[in-house]
Design an enzyme around this catalytic site. Structure first.
Site, PDB file in Angstrom:
ATOM      1  N   SER A  92      88.600  69.096  53.884  1.00 54.22           N
ATOM      2  CA  SER A  92      90.026  69.705  53.124  1.00 54.22           C
ATOM      3  C   SER A  92      89.718  69.909  51.720  1.00 54.22           C
ATOM      4  O   SER A  92      89.652  69.035  51.205  1.00 54.22           O
ATOM      5  CB  SER A  92      90.896  68.591  53.703  1.00 54.22           C
ATOM      6  OG  SER A  92      91.518  68.376  54.577  1.00 54.22           O
ATOM      7  N   LYS A 167      95.616  73.128  56.301  1.00 60.43           N
ATOM      8  CA  LYS A 167      95.572  72.157  56.073  1.00 60.43           C
ATOM      9  C   LYS A 167      96.281  71.982  54.839  1.00 60.43           C
ATOM     10  O   LYS A 167      97.256  70.343  55.117  1.00 60.43           O
ATOM     11  CB  LYS A 167      94.444  71.590  55.848  1.00 60.43           C
ATOM     12  CG  LYS A 167      93.925  70.654  56.336  1.00 60.43           C
ATOM     13  CD  LYS A 167      94.521  69.340  56.907  1.00 60.43           C
ATOM     14  CE  LYS A 167      94.131  67.838  56.983  1.00 60.43           C
ATOM     15  NZ  LYS A 167      92.761  67.708  56.476  1.00 60.43           N
ATOM     16  N   LYS A 235      94.843  64.271  47.006  1.00 61.99           N
ATOM     17  CA  LYS A 235      93.940  65.272  46.492  1.00 61.99           C
ATOM     18  C   LYS A 235      93.936  66.311  47.100  1.00 61.99           C
ATOM     19  O   LYS A 235      94.365  67.690  47.075  1.00 61.99           O
ATOM     20  CB  LYS A 235      92.048  65.235  47.187  1.00 61.99           C
ATOM     21  CG  LYS A 235      91.326  66.380  47.386  1.00 61.99           C
ATOM     22  CD  LYS A 235      90.779  66.983  48.525  1.00 61.99           C
ATOM     23  CE  LYS A 235      90.330  65.706  49.468  1.00 61.99           C
ATOM     24  NZ  LYS A 235      90.497  66.550  51.207  1.00 61.99           N
TER      25      LYS A 235
END
Length: 290
Positions: A92, A167, A235
């Site tokens: 990701s 995502k 993140k």
């Protein structure tokens, strides 16, 4: 098939294990020791060696710089590629960087698919991951049989980078849902109700969700071992907020979710499961769920 798998940690190891169990020939590389469950795989010294032994190379790494190093650094994937190989990044990471990586690999004559996943460690172990893919139709068709060994809900979202966009959207929703569940359970506990019973009641109504089911239980039981680490969710939200900044788009609730994660990190919680966001709510309210 001859498959290479780079990154065999909490998520990568069980994902690679499903490929091995299906009879594929597997070459692996990771920073830690070879997982016991992957004993039949060939353990390589670096990403280049993995690539040389494989026709399809899968990456499952923590962050954008890790993927860039694995692909284009010294002894990286690019050094072992020959035209016609397929590279699949299931990490990701930044959608902007993903598009750049795809272009570089296309120049080397190789197909590329970005295919981040949702479902966490449980989904990886049970092969029930949701897989969001970006890339050309032919490249996706090549990768799909492998995706079907690792997941259930498999969607070709669009061109390279589109999987990463999906995502990020997923992670925004999950973070805000965790925050909502945390606030609700802290409220219930502070008001004198049994939070476990409140959760049970909510599971039968419109407020039900996978987060309420799994992470609500974690919050009540105080089980904050990952799972999915707060630093990794941070993140993902950083990627959301940076992409939004570039587009001139406001994401106020996502920014608040990121601040709550930062409050947990300030308490030493970078490695906590993301359900531990509840601790930030508890500190602000001076009340811990009991």
């Amino acid at each position: 098939m001859k498959i290479g798998f780079i990154g065999v940690g909490i998520m990568g190891a069980p994902m690679a294990g499903h490929l091995l169990a299906a009879g594929h020939e597997l070459a692996i590389y990771g920073r830690s020791k070879r997982p016991v469950a992957l004993g039949a795989a060939t353990f390589c010294l670096n990403s280049r060696e993995v690539t040389e032994k494989s026709d399809t190379i899968i990456l499952m790494l923590p962050n954008t710089p890790d993927v860039e190093t694995a692909l284009f650094g010294a002894d990286g994937v690019a050094e072992g590629l020959t035209p016609g190989k397929l590279v699949v990044d299931m990490s990701s990471i930044s959608p902007v960087a993903t598009k750049a990586f795809a272009a570089k690999l296309a120049d080397l004559g190789c197909d590329f698919v970005d295919a981040p996943v949702s479902g966490g460690e449980v989904g990886a172990k049970q092969a029930t991951l949701s897989i969001m893919a970006g890339g050309g139709a032919e490249a996706f068709a090549r990768a799909r049989p492998l995706f079907e060994l690792m997941g259930k809900n498999i969607t070709h979202v669009g061109d390279a980078g589109a999987g990463q966009v999906a995502k990020i959207a997923n992670q925004m929703i999950v973070a805000l849902n965790i925050g909502a569940v945390a606030e609700a359970l802290v409220f219930a506990s502070r008001a004198g109700a049994d939070p476990a019973k409140v959760r049970e009641a909510l599971m039968g109504g419109f407020a039900t969700s996978r987060v309420l089911e799994v992470h609500g239980e974690r919050m009540i039981a105080r089980t904050f071992d990952p799972g999915f680490r707060i630093e990794l969710h941070q993140k993902d939200l950083n990627n959301a907020l940076e992409s939004a900044r570039q587009m001139g788009l406001a994401l106020p609730a996502t920014a608040t979710g990121q601040q709550l994660f930062s409050a947990c990190v300030a308490q030493g919680g970078a490695g906590w499961d993301h359900s531990a966001l509840v601790r930030a709510i508890e500190v602000m309210g001076a009340h811990e769920i009991t």
